[in-house]
Design a protein around this motif. Structure first.
Motif, short mmCIF file in Angstrom:
data_model
loop_
_atom_site.label_atom_id
_atom_site.label_comp_id
_atom_site.label_asym_id
_atom_site.label_seq_id
_atom_site.Cartn_x
_atom_site.Cartn_y
_atom_site.Cartn_z
N GLU A 119 0.77 -1.23 -0.09
CA GLU A 119 -0.02 -0.12 -0.01
C GLU A 119 0.83 1.29 0.25
O GLU A 119 0.42 2.22 -0.62
CB GLU A 119 -0.86 0.11 1.13
CG GLU A 119 -1.84 1.30 1.39
CD GLU A 119 -2.78 1.20 2.38
OE1 GLU A 119 -3.68 2.08 2.38
OE2 GLU A 119 -3.10 0.30 3.24
N TYR A 122 1.87 1.95 -3.47
CA TYR A 122 0.65 2.50 -4.14
C TYR A 122 0.58 3.85 -3.95
O TYR A 122 0.34 4.67 -4.92
CB TYR A 122 -0.58 1.65 -3.93
CG TYR A 122 -1.89 2.04 -4.39
CD1 TYR A 122 -2.53 1.63 -5.28
CD2 TYR A 122 -2.63 2.94 -3.50
CE1 TYR A 122 -3.87 1.98 -5.76
CE2 TYR A 122 -3.88 3.40 -3.78
CZ TYR A 122 -4.52 2.93 -5.18
OH TYR A 122 -5.65 3.12 -5.31
N ARG A 136 -6.93 -0.43 -8.17
CA ARG A 136 -7.25 -1.46 -7.06
C ARG A 136 -7.78 -2.72 -7.75
O ARG A 136 -8.78 -2.73 -8.29
CB ARG A 136 -8.48 -0.89 -5.97
CG ARG A 136 -7.92 0.28 -5.30
CD ARG A 136 -6.81 -0.31 -4.26
NE ARG A 136 -7.19 -1.09 -3.28
CZ ARG A 136 -7.68 -0.84 -1.99
NH1 ARG A 136 -7.91 0.52 -1.81
NH2 ARG A 136 -7.80 -1.70 -1.15
N GLY A 140 -8.84 -6.17 -3.63
CA GLY A 140 -8.64 -5.03 -2.78
C GLY A 140 -7.20 -4.93 -2.86
O GLY A 140 -6.54 -3.95 -2.13
N SER A 141 -6.51 -5.65 -3.67
CA SER A 141 -4.90 -5.44 -3.83
C SER A 141 -4.60 -4.20 -4.45
O SER A 141 -5.44 -3.46 -5.06
CB SER A 141 -4.21 -6.53 -4.50
OG SER A 141 -4.79 -6.54 -5.96
N PHE A 142 -3.39 -3.62 -4.06
CA PHE A 142 -2.99 -2.45 -4.70
C PHE A 142 -2.01 -2.73 -5.97
O PHE A 142 -1.00 -3.54 -5.67
CB PHE A 142 -2.15 -1.51 -3.50
CG PHE A 142 -2.77 -1.37 -2.35
CD1 PHE A 142 -3.88 -0.31 -2.18
CD2 PHE A 142 -2.77 -2.25 -1.14
CE1 PHE A 142 -4.55 0.07 -1.19
CE2 PHE A 142 -3.60 -1.93 -0.10
CZ PHE A 142 -4.36 -0.74 -0.01
#
Length: 171
Positions: A119, A122, A136, A140-142
């Motif tokens: 994060e 990101y 995203r 929910g990953s960055f």
């Protein structure tokens, strides 16, 4: 490889890539056999020279300006994002190129479909390169979009023509 392509080895130029934003001017006086300068990009106006970079998931970015004959090749990963701006500015300084006349091709590299990052990276990328440079994932990953980051930088520099190869090297 170069012999098979009919390229004389003494015309090939390379750098020792270190994931930087360093761009050097190549005029033919440097040794083709090394030692190589630490950099990740080269600019030249010598059509007899072949500039080379090595990439895996990082982007190869090709720049050419037809009026002056100047051209550049850079290796751009997440750490070196912004090197394309250095290449444009170097072409402008060294060869009198106008950014609007430069054509750029952003080659294949890892896509946002596969480039999950922590994060903090990101957030840093979004702050530095804008909302188009990040995504995203459905989980929910960055994710980073290196192509979009470089395209946004080129747009800010006033580069006239940008083509993007969408192929993801991780896929």
């Amino acid at each position: 490889l170069f012999a098979a392509l009919g390229v004389a080895p003494d015309k090939v130029r390379a750098v020792r890539q270190v994931h930087s934003r360093t761009v050097i001017e190549v005029d033919g006086s440097e040794s083709a056999d090394g030692p190589f300068v630490e950099a990740d990009g080269m600019v030249s106006d010598r059509p007899d020279l072949l500039l080379t970079v090595t990439v895996a998931d990082c982007l190869p970015i090709f720049l050419a300006e037809p009026h002056t004959g100047a051209f550049a090749l850079v290796h751009s990963g997440w750490k070196g994002t912004g090197i394309v701006v250095e290449a444009v500015r170097s072409m402008t300084r060294a060869f009198g190129c106008r950014p609007a006349d430069i054509a750029v091709t952003i080659g294949p590299g890892i896509g946002p479909c596969c480039y999950a990052v922590p994060e903090d990276r990101y957030r840093l990328f979004r702050a530095d390169f804008g909302h188009r440079a990040v995504q995203r994932g459905l989980d929910g990953s960055f994710r980073l979009d290196l192509r979009a980051a470089n395209a946004a930088l080129l747009e800010r520099e006033g580069v006239g023509h940008v083509s993007i190869v969408a192929a993801c090297t991780a896929c």
